[in-house]
Scaffold this motif. Structure first.
Motif, PDB file in Angstrom:
ATOM      1  N   ALA A  75      75.128  15.759  93.667  1.00  0.00           N
ATOM      2  CA  ALA A  75      73.638  15.164  92.767  1.00  0.00           C
ATOM      3  C   ALA A  75      74.197  15.825  92.137  1.00  0.00           C
ATOM      4  O   ALA A  75      73.520  16.740  90.860  1.00  0.00           O
ATOM      5  CB  ALA A  75      72.647  16.347  93.808  1.00  0.00           C
ATOM      6  N   VAL A  76      74.896  15.418  91.381  1.00  0.00           N
ATOM      7  CA  VAL A  76      75.228  15.634  89.573  1.00  0.00           C
ATOM      8  C   VAL A  76      74.543  13.788  88.686  1.00  0.00           C
ATOM      9  O   VAL A  76      74.465  13.015  89.430  1.00  0.00           O
ATOM     10  CB  VAL A  76      76.895  15.928  89.366  1.00  0.00           C
ATOM     11  N   LEU A  77      74.449  14.234  86.897  1.00  0.00           N
ATOM     12  CA  LEU A  77      74.448  13.418  85.877  1.00  0.00           C
ATOM     13  C   LEU A  77      75.099  13.883  85.459  1.00  0.00           C
ATOM     14  O   LEU A  77      76.074  14.960  85.173  1.00  0.00           O
ATOM     15  CB  LEU A  77      73.054  14.525  85.558  1.00  0.00           C
ATOM     16  N   ILE A  78      76.084  12.457  85.143  1.00  0.00           N
ATOM     17  CA  ILE A  78      77.740  12.449  84.707  1.00  0.00           C
ATOM     18  C   ILE A  78      77.620  11.462  83.326  1.00  0.00           C
ATOM     19  O   ILE A  78      76.480  10.168  83.628  1.00  0.00           O
ATOM     20  CB  ILE A  78      78.770  11.019  85.572  1.00  0.00           C
ATOM     21  N   LEU A  98      61.638  15.975  76.697  1.00  0.00           N
ATOM     22  CA  LEU A  98      61.340  15.232  76.761  1.00  0.00           C
ATOM     23  C   LEU A  98      60.939  14.552  78.026  1.00  0.00           C
ATOM     24  O   LEU A  98      60.378  13.625  77.961  1.00  0.00           O
ATOM     25  CB  LEU A  98      62.349  13.879  75.824  1.00  0.00           C
ATOM     26  N   ALA A  99      62.188  15.010  78.988  1.00  0.00           N
ATOM     27  CA  ALA A  99      62.150  14.524  79.944  1.00  0.00           C
ATOM     28  C   ALA A  99      60.753  15.293  80.929  1.00  0.00           C
ATOM     29  O   ALA A  99      60.079  14.717  81.421  1.00  0.00           O
ATOM     30  CB  ALA A  99      63.699  15.514  81.241  1.00  0.00           C
ATOM     31  N   GLY A 100      60.273  16.360  80.104  1.00  0.00           N
ATOM     32  CA  GLY A 100      58.881  16.752  80.558  1.00  0.00           C
ATOM     33  C   GLY A 100      57.799  15.811  79.991  1.00  0.00           C
ATOM     34  O   GLY A 100      56.507  15.735  81.298  1.00  0.00           O
ATOM     35  N   ARG A 101      57.889  15.602  79.208  1.00  0.00           N
ATOM     36  CA  ARG A 101      56.665  14.110  78.904  1.00  0.00           C
ATOM     37  C   ARG A 101      56.553  13.859  78.995  1.00  0.00           C
ATOM     38  O   ARG A 101      55.428  12.527  79.959  1.00  0.00           O
ATOM     39  CB  ARG A 101      56.731  14.175  77.407  1.00  0.00           C
ATOM     40  N   ILE A 102      58.229  13.005  80.080  1.00  0.00           N
ATOM     41  CA  ILE A 102      58.264  11.870  80.866  1.00  0.00           C
ATOM     42  C   ILE A 102      57.153  11.194  81.934  1.00  0.00           C
ATOM     43  O   ILE A 102      56.852  10.948  82.166  1.00  0.00           O
ATOM     44  CB  ILE A 102      59.122  11.477  80.653  1.00  0.00           C
ATOM     45  N   ILE A 124      65.139  10.435  81.284  1.00  0.00           N
ATOM     46  CA  ILE A 124      64.482   9.797  82.230  1.00  0.00           C
ATOM     47  C   ILE A 124      65.334  10.272  83.700  1.00  0.00           C
ATOM     48  O   ILE A 124      64.304  10.428  84.889  1.00  0.00           O
ATOM     49  CB  ILE A 124      64.767   8.138  82.181  1.00  0.00           C
ATOM     50  N   ALA A 125      66.746  10.075  83.381  1.00  0.00           N
ATOM     51  CA  ALA A 125      67.803  10.550  84.761  1.00  0.00           C
ATOM     52  C   ALA A 125      67.168  11.387  85.163  1.00  0.00           C
ATOM     53  O   ALA A 125      66.862  12.107  86.541  1.00  0.00           O
ATOM     54  CB  ALA A 125      69.293  10.922  84.232  1.00  0.00           C
ATOM     55  N   ILE A 126      66.995  12.858  83.981  1.00  0.00           N
ATOM     56  CA  ILE A 126      66.982  14.310  84.679  1.00  0.00           C
ATOM     57  C   ILE A 126      65.120  14.166  85.334  1.00  0.00           C
ATOM     58  O   ILE A 126      65.018  15.051  86.119  1.00  0.00           O
ATOM     59  CB  ILE A 126      66.286  15.453  83.727  1.00  0.00           C
TER      60      ILE A 126
END
Length: 237
Positions: free
Chosen positions: A153-156, A188-192, A78-80
């Motif tokens: 701009a990071v994902l922790i 999954l990110a792509g499908r979302i 979801i975050a991506i």
């Protein structure tokens, strides 16, 4: 592994600077983020047990799952999805994924105040107004504090909250784990994104958009912020 519900904090990077220079653009950025979260929650994860709960605090939102989950796949995906959608419009975000509890705390507020509210959110003060937040918990506190540990701009990811972390995620930094949201291949990110009608750039286009953001905002962000964004997302110098 924690049995707490997962949560993530997401905010618009550089919001205060953007707002100072162009409040309309800043509010548009918040609107883009709000709409994207809404689309995912209302079209894909709208029912229990997959539903999630969202609360806005200033320029950011905390997103909390309905139940604990052993895998980090869904919150990270979801975050991506959100981060790639926003950067496609020239907006950079930071996300920090953690876990904790979350509950309605309105019952702890003084009756002299809460009894004056008809909706649990707004309290008249003479001709003025007080707005209150009826929810609180460690899910918000943990994810917000985690965001302070890394600039850019990071994902922790607090991987102590999960038994499983998807193998396709590229971890660029440890303590705390920092996911390369630009190059990690999350199906999954792509499908979302597709199901919610969001933009989902591939890795090359995401890198191009992020570099364009860095070039356009060199005067508004610190060298440390740029260096962290570059290092944590595998952007070649």
């Amino acid at each position: 592994m924690s049995q707490a519900r997962w949560s993530f904090w997401i905010d618009v990077e550089g919001f205060s600077t953007i707002y100072r220079d162009n409040d309309g653009h800043a509010l548009q950025a918040i609107g883009l983020l709000m709409e994207a979260i809404y689309k995912i929650g209302s079209t894909i994860y709208s029912k229990a047990p997959d539903r999630f709960f969202v609360h806005q605090f200033g320029d950011g939102f905390v997103v909390v799952s309905d139940f604990p989950e052993s895998s980090a796949e869904r919150p990270v995906a979801i975050a991506i999805s959100l981060m790639r959608h926003l950067i496609a419009s020239g907006v950079a975000c930071k996300v920090s994924v953690s876990c904790g509890g979350f509950a309605d705390v309105a019952g702890f507020y003084p009756r002299a105040v809460s009894d004056q509210s008809t909706d649990g959110y707004r309290v008249p003060i003479g001709e003025g107004l007080m707005t209150i937040i009826p929810v609180m918990g460690t899910a918000l506190i943990a994810s917000h504090k985690l965001a302070e540990k890394r600039k850019g701009a990071v994902l922790i990811l607090d991987n102590t909250c999960f038994k499983f972390v998807p193998k396709e995620l590229i971890i660029r930094k440890a303590n705390p784990s920092t996911v390369d949201w630009v190059h990690s291949n999350s199906e999954l990110a792509g499908r979302i994104s597709i199901a919610a009608g969001l933009s989902f750039l591939d890795s090359l286009a995401t890198e191009t958009s992020l570099r364009a953001y860095l070039d356009a905002n060199k005067g508004g962000v610190t060298d440390e912020w740029i260096a962290s964004t570059v290092e944590c997302n595998g952007l070649a110098q």
